[in-house]
Design an enzyme around this catalytic site. Structure first.
Site, PDB file in Angstrom:
ATOM      1  N   TYR A   1       1.212   4.095   6.333  1.00  0.00           N
ATOM      2  CA  TYR A   1       2.508   3.812   6.384  1.00  0.00           C
ATOM      3  C   TYR A   1       3.449   4.810   6.416  1.00  0.00           C
ATOM      4  CZ  TYR A   1       0.896  -1.069   5.001  1.00  0.00           C
ATOM      5  OH  TYR A   1       0.106  -2.482   4.897  1.00  0.00           O
TER       6      TYR A   1
ATOM      7  N   LYS B   1       0.652  -1.183  -0.077  1.00  0.00           N
ATOM      8  CA  LYS B   1      -0.189   0.032   0.055  1.00  0.00           C
ATOM      9  C   LYS B   1       0.844   1.208   0.067  1.00  0.00           C
ATOM     10  CE  LYS B   1      -2.753  -1.204   3.409  1.00  0.00           C
ATOM     11  NZ  LYS B   1      -2.263  -2.482   3.649  1.00  0.00           N
TER      12      LYS B   1
END
Length: 353
Positions: free
Chosen positions: A144, A112
């Site tokens: 992230y 991702k």
């Protein structure tokens, strides 16, 4: 000096595999989780990463040389994912700071990083594949990135090395895990065998016919061990996949064969697993009772939403491993072997029939 590992998220797919690999390598291993399980040669530690006071108390006598972060909490929006998951990393590293023992922190994120968060997954301008580590961050919020920034900030402050590991979909054993394609497909196949329901691919044509790859939890664990002990790998981000590529039209037949059923060819109609398995809880309870399985709650085993997200992407997902290979990481795992190995393990542990 003996290496002392603190594995954060030790009860999950990645954490439990990492604990096994490090324990086999002779490390002193502590496994932190909200509800830690029992694992051979691993000291369990219960703590809440969102409670700094209790976290500091739990870690007061723990002085790890290496920290492996493989934990996250899914929230209702990406803004909340950022707030909660960044805080977890920040609280952890703040709690470890007084001991001044940490030499390396390994953070597990995923693809991702390139595809965007679930709210924007595979939408808008699609990234170039194969994914390579030098590709810029997307111009979009992503938890992230927030986790990485917490690690980078603490490393700059406290002087430890770091590594970031970006696996594709992970194949491994865990119960109660939020993202577990392997066990989800195993339960789905077992229910299809029980009911005579067709074993239908739940995704889209791009995934059925396109190229893709995956990551074995064992390969990821060995990658983290390698990066955390290899000087040339310090302070780098790495993709990590098994090393092979495949098409789901090929893999679907192999998964079906593992359960003695026929794979139904994709006919162009998307049939998400969330819809296919919406009413399967009672069927699974009956199977589990008859076969004397250890987990009767289907929701502790499957995560169809995550499998649907992966198999519904409108893009081939192929991941470049050249950076790791050039630096000496050569571990390889055929993905069909990873699936069949997981299915065998689930049967031995009486999790599937």
């Amino acid at each position: 000096m003996q290496n002392k590992a603190l594995i954060v998220g030790a009860s999950g797919v990645v954490g439990s595999a990492t604990a096994n690999v490090l324990a086999e390598a002779g490390w002193d291993v502590t496994g932190l989780a909200r509800k830690p399980g029992r694992q051979e040669n691993v000291t369990p530690l219960s703590a809440d990463l969102l409670d700094p006071a209790s976290l500091g108390k739990a870690l007061a006598d723990v002085a790890p040389t290496h920290v492996f972060i493989a934990s996250w909490l899914r929230q209702s929006s990406e803004a909340e994912n950022i707030r909660v998951n960044a805080a977890m990393v920040r609280n952890l590293l703040d709690a470890l700071r007084p001991a001044e023992s940490v030499r390396h922190v390994a953070l597990v994120t995923g693809l991702k990083h390139y595809l965007g968060p679930f709210e924007a997954y595979g939408k808008g301008k699609l990234p170039q594949t194969p994914f390579r580590e030098e590709q810029d961050r997307l111009d979009i919020e992503n938890f992230y990135y927030a986790q990485e920034d917490e690690v980078f900030s603490a490393a700059s402050r406290d002087g430890f090395n770091w590594s970031v590991h970006r696996p594709h979909t992970i194949i491994g054993r865990a119960v109660g895990n939020a993202m577990n394609m392997g066990t989800t497909l195993a339960v789905y196949a077992a229910i299809c065998r029980e009911t005579g329901r067709p074993f239908r691919f739940p995704g889209v044509e791009t995934q059925w016919n396109g190229l893709t790859d995956m990551t074995s939890a064992n390969v990821l664990a060995r990658h983290m061990l390698w990066a955390s002990t290899t000087p040339d790998a310090a302070n780098e981000a790495f993709n990590v996949v098994n090393g092979d590529i495949f098409r789901w039209s090929w893999m679907w037949q192999r998964i079906a064969a593992s359960f003695g059923i026929e794979a139904v060819p994709f006919d162009g109609t998307v049939r998400p697993l969330e819809e296919q398995m919406a009413d399967d809880a009672a069927i699974w309870r009956d199977i589990a009772a008859r076969e004397n399985l250890v987990e009767h709650d289907i929701d502790r085993l499957i995560s169809p939403w995550h499998t649907d997200a992966d198999l519904g992407r409108p893009i081939e997902v192929v991941t470049d491993m050249s950076k790791s290979r050039r630096l000496g990481f050569t571990v390889y795992q055929p993905t069909d072997d990873a699936f069949t190995g997981l299915f065998d393990e689930l049967r031995r542990e009486r999790l599937i029939p």
